[in-house]
Design a protein around this motif. Sequence first.
Motif, PDB file in Angstrom:
ATOM      1  N   ASN A  33       0.809  -1.219   0.000  1.00 16.60           N
ATOM      2  CA  ASN A  33       0.000   0.000   0.000  1.00 16.60           C
ATOM      3  C   ASN A  33       0.842   1.267   0.000  1.00 16.60           C
ATOM      4  N   LEU A  34       2.156   1.127  -0.106  1.00 17.47           N
ATOM      5  CA  LEU A  34       3.039   2.296  -0.106  1.00 17.47           C
ATOM      6  C   LEU A  34       3.734   2.439  -1.462  1.00 17.47           C
ATOM      7  N   GLU A  35       2.963   2.362  -2.525  1.00 16.34           N
ATOM      8  CA  GLU A  35       3.538   2.383  -3.872  1.00 16.34           C
ATOM      9  C   GLU A  35       4.315   3.658  -4.167  1.00 16.34           C
ATOM     10  N   THR A  36       3.864   4.790  -3.633  1.00 12.48           N
ATOM     11  CA  THR A  36       4.508   6.069  -3.970  1.00 12.48           C
ATOM     12  C   THR A  36       5.931   6.150  -3.435  1.00 12.48           C
ATOM     13  N   ARG A  37       6.283   5.311  -2.493  1.00  9.67           N
ATOM     14  CA  ARG A  37       7.646   5.334  -1.954  1.00  9.67           C
ATOM     15  C   ARG A  37       8.655   4.584  -2.838  1.00  9.67           C
ATOM     16  N   SER A  38       8.172   3.752  -3.770  1.00  9.49           N
ATOM     17  CA  SER A  38       9.075   2.942  -4.611  1.00  9.49           C
ATOM     18  C   SER A  38      10.066   2.175  -3.736  1.00  9.49           C
ATOM     19  N   LEU A  39       9.538   1.391  -2.821  1.00 12.17           N
ATOM     20  CA  LEU A  39      10.380   0.730  -1.830  1.00 12.17           C
ATOM     21  C   LEU A  39      11.309  -0.314  -2.438  1.00 12.17           C
ATOM     22  N   GLY A  40      10.896  -0.952  -3.537  1.00 10.93           N
ATOM     23  CA  GLY A  40      11.780  -1.901  -4.199  1.00 10.93           C
ATOM     24  C   GLY A  40      13.031  -1.231  -4.729  1.00 10.93           C
ATOM     25  N   VAL A  41      12.847  -0.051  -5.347  1.00  5.24           N
ATOM     26  CA  VAL A  41      13.994   0.714  -5.837  1.00  5.24           C
ATOM     27  C   VAL A  41      14.846   1.187  -4.670  1.00  5.24           C
ATOM     28  N   PHE A  42      14.196   1.679  -3.626  1.00  6.06           N
ATOM     29  CA  PHE A  42      14.950   2.176  -2.476  1.00  6.06           C
ATOM     30  C   PHE A  42      15.783   1.067  -1.842  1.00  6.06           C
ATOM     31  N   ALA A  43      15.270  -0.152  -1.840  1.00  4.12           N
ATOM     32  CA  ALA A  43      16.036  -1.273  -1.286  1.00  4.12           C
ATOM     33  C   ALA A  43      17.311  -1.511  -2.088  1.00  4.12           C
ATOM     34  N   ILE A  44      17.224  -1.424  -3.414  1.00  2.00           N
ATOM     35  CA  ILE A  44      18.418  -1.597  -4.239  1.00  2.00           C
ATOM     36  C   ILE A  44      19.401  -0.458  -4.001  1.00  2.00           C
ATOM     37  N   LEU A  45      18.906   0.769  -3.949  1.00  2.00           N
ATOM     38  CA  LEU A  45      19.789   1.910  -3.677  1.00  2.00           C
ATOM     39  C   LEU A  45      20.484   1.742  -2.325  1.00  2.00           C
ATOM     40  N   SER A  46      19.755   1.216  -1.351  1.00  2.38           N
ATOM     41  CA  SER A  46      20.345   0.992  -0.027  1.00  2.38           C
ATOM     42  C   SER A  46      21.423  -0.077  -0.069  1.00  2.38           C
ATOM     43  N   GLN A  47      21.214  -1.109  -0.866  1.00  6.32           N
ATOM     44  CA  GLN A  47      22.229  -2.161  -0.995  1.00  6.32           C
ATOM     45  C   GLN A  47      23.458  -1.654  -1.748  1.00  6.32           C
ATOM     46  N   ILE A  48      23.262  -0.764  -2.707  1.00  3.57           N
ATOM     47  CA  ILE A  48      24.405  -0.132  -3.376  1.00  3.57           C
ATOM     48  C   ILE A  48      25.244   0.633  -2.357  1.00  3.57           C
ATOM     49  N   GLU A  49      24.575   1.402  -1.506  1.00  3.12           N
ATOM     50  CA  GLU A  49      25.300   2.173  -0.484  1.00  3.12           C
ATOM     51  C   GLU A  49      25.995   1.254   0.508  1.00  3.12           C
ATOM     52  N   LEU A  50      25.374   0.133   0.818  1.00  2.07           N
ATOM     53  CA  LEU A  50      25.994  -0.821   1.740  1.00  2.07           C
ATOM     54  C   LEU A  50      27.240  -1.447   1.109  1.00  2.07           C
ATOM     55  N   CYS A  51      27.183  -1.728  -0.186  1.00  2.21           N
ATOM     56  CA  CYS A  51      28.373  -2.217  -0.890  1.00  2.21           C
ATOM     57  C   CYS A  51      29.520  -1.214  -0.765  1.00  2.21           C
ATOM     58  N   LYS A  52      29.209   0.051  -0.972  1.00  2.00           N
ATOM     59  CA  LYS A  52      30.248   1.083  -0.877  1.00  2.00           C
ATOM     60  C   LYS A  52      30.809   1.140   0.541  1.00  2.00           C
ATOM     61  N   LYS A  53      29.940   1.075   1.515  1.00  2.00           N
ATOM     62  CA  LYS A  53      30.369   1.147   2.912  1.00  2.00           C
ATOM     63  C   LYS A  53      31.287  -0.008   3.268  1.00  2.00           C
ATOM     64  N   TRP A  54      31.005  -1.184   2.732  1.00  2.00           N
ATOM     65  CA  TRP A  54      31.780  -2.381   3.041  1.00  2.00           C
ATOM     66  C   TRP A  54      32.894  -2.638   2.019  1.00  2.00           C
ATOM     67  N   SER A  55      33.113  -1.686   1.110  1.00  2.00           N
ATOM     68  CA  SER A  55      34.168  -1.793   0.081  1.00  2.00           C
ATOM     69  C   SER A  55      34.002  -3.044  -0.777  1.00  2.00           C
ATOM     70  N   LEU A  56      32.767  -3.308  -1.180  1.00  2.00           N
ATOM     71  CA  LEU A  56      32.456  -4.423  -2.067  1.00  2.00           C
ATOM     72  C   LEU A  56      32.137  -3.856  -3.450  1.00  2.00           C
ATOM     73  N   PRO A  57      32.743  -4.361  -4.512  1.00  2.00           N
ATOM     74  CA  PRO A  57      32.629  -3.700  -5.811  1.00  2.00           C
ATOM     75  C   PRO A  57      31.325  -3.908  -6.565  1.00  2.00           C
ATOM     76  N   PHE A  58      30.548  -4.962  -6.250  1.00  2.00           N
ATOM     77  CA  PHE A  58      29.390  -5.264  -7.091  1.00  2.00           C
ATOM     78  C   PHE A  58      28.132  -5.557  -6.271  1.00  2.00           C
ATOM     79  N   LEU A  59      27.003  -5.205  -6.864  1.00  2.00           N
ATOM     80  CA  LEU A  59      25.704  -5.669  -6.377  1.00  2.00           C
ATOM     81  C   LEU A  59      25.115  -6.559  -7.462  1.00  2.00           C
ATOM     82  N   TYR A  60      24.920  -7.838  -7.157  1.00  2.00           N
ATOM     83  CA  TYR A  60      24.375  -8.806  -8.105  1.00  2.00           C
ATOM     84  C   TYR A  60      22.852  -8.772  -8.046  1.00  2.00           C
ATOM     85  N   LEU A  61      22.222  -8.686  -9.228  1.00  2.00           N
ATOM     86  CA  LEU A  61      20.772  -8.517  -9.306  1.00  2.00           C
ATOM     87  C   LEU A  61      20.045  -9.745  -9.833  1.00  2.00           C
TER      88      LEU A  61
END
Length: 243
Positions: free
Chosen positions: A181-209
Amino acid sequence: MSNSEGMSTQTIKLFRTSDHACSYLAERQSRTLFLDPDLRFELPLYEELTQSGFRRSGKHLYRPDCQQCNACIPARIPVHEFINKRRFKRISKANSDIRMEIMPSKVRLEDYQLFERYIEQRHADGDMYPATLAGYEDFLAVNREFSFHIRFFVQGQLVAVAVTDRLISGLSAIYTFFEPNLETRSLGVFAILSQIELCKKWSLPFLYLGYWVPGCQKMQYKIDYQPTELLIDGQWQCIRRDT
């Protein structure tokens, strides 16, 4: 059918399914190659198989092995080259009130109830409907040393869970479910963006999709994240397009 292949880490046994209906492209048949289900694989083998196009689902590592089709193409994001375009910035801003926590992969009633609502409202035509606790545990709550859950909260309410694996070369986004019911937040996209940031924080070069499937609309989002690397003819190749 089974066969054995020598990997640099160990000799493994692989099995192949018979043909079955493709879940991505209508009117096509598919078959799957999967690692011996009796083998408790460890991280080095998981990493090596990921590099050759395998994916985890529950306790299994698998990849498509279709006779006359190679539409399923493994995709990953080189996170340090990721272009954070305006749409992504808007989504991040819209979710700036979200609190995240990283927890071990396990069954939590709150998580399962969210998953159940998500399947009922977003995927009632899929093979995971109706949701069951046993199915959820087998698919998304396998407790291994490399697996964890990223849980997202708004004012104390759980709104999304990203099931994620930590590999040697990056994070693998296994599955995300969220409050339908929270479609306007685009939570699926936000989850990927958050995992990208976590990769950077942990010095990991890739996010596998997982797999990008040309012609399958529900998989098109995977090349929205630019640049994208695709595994083509056994080599990871960087694909760039207009953003």
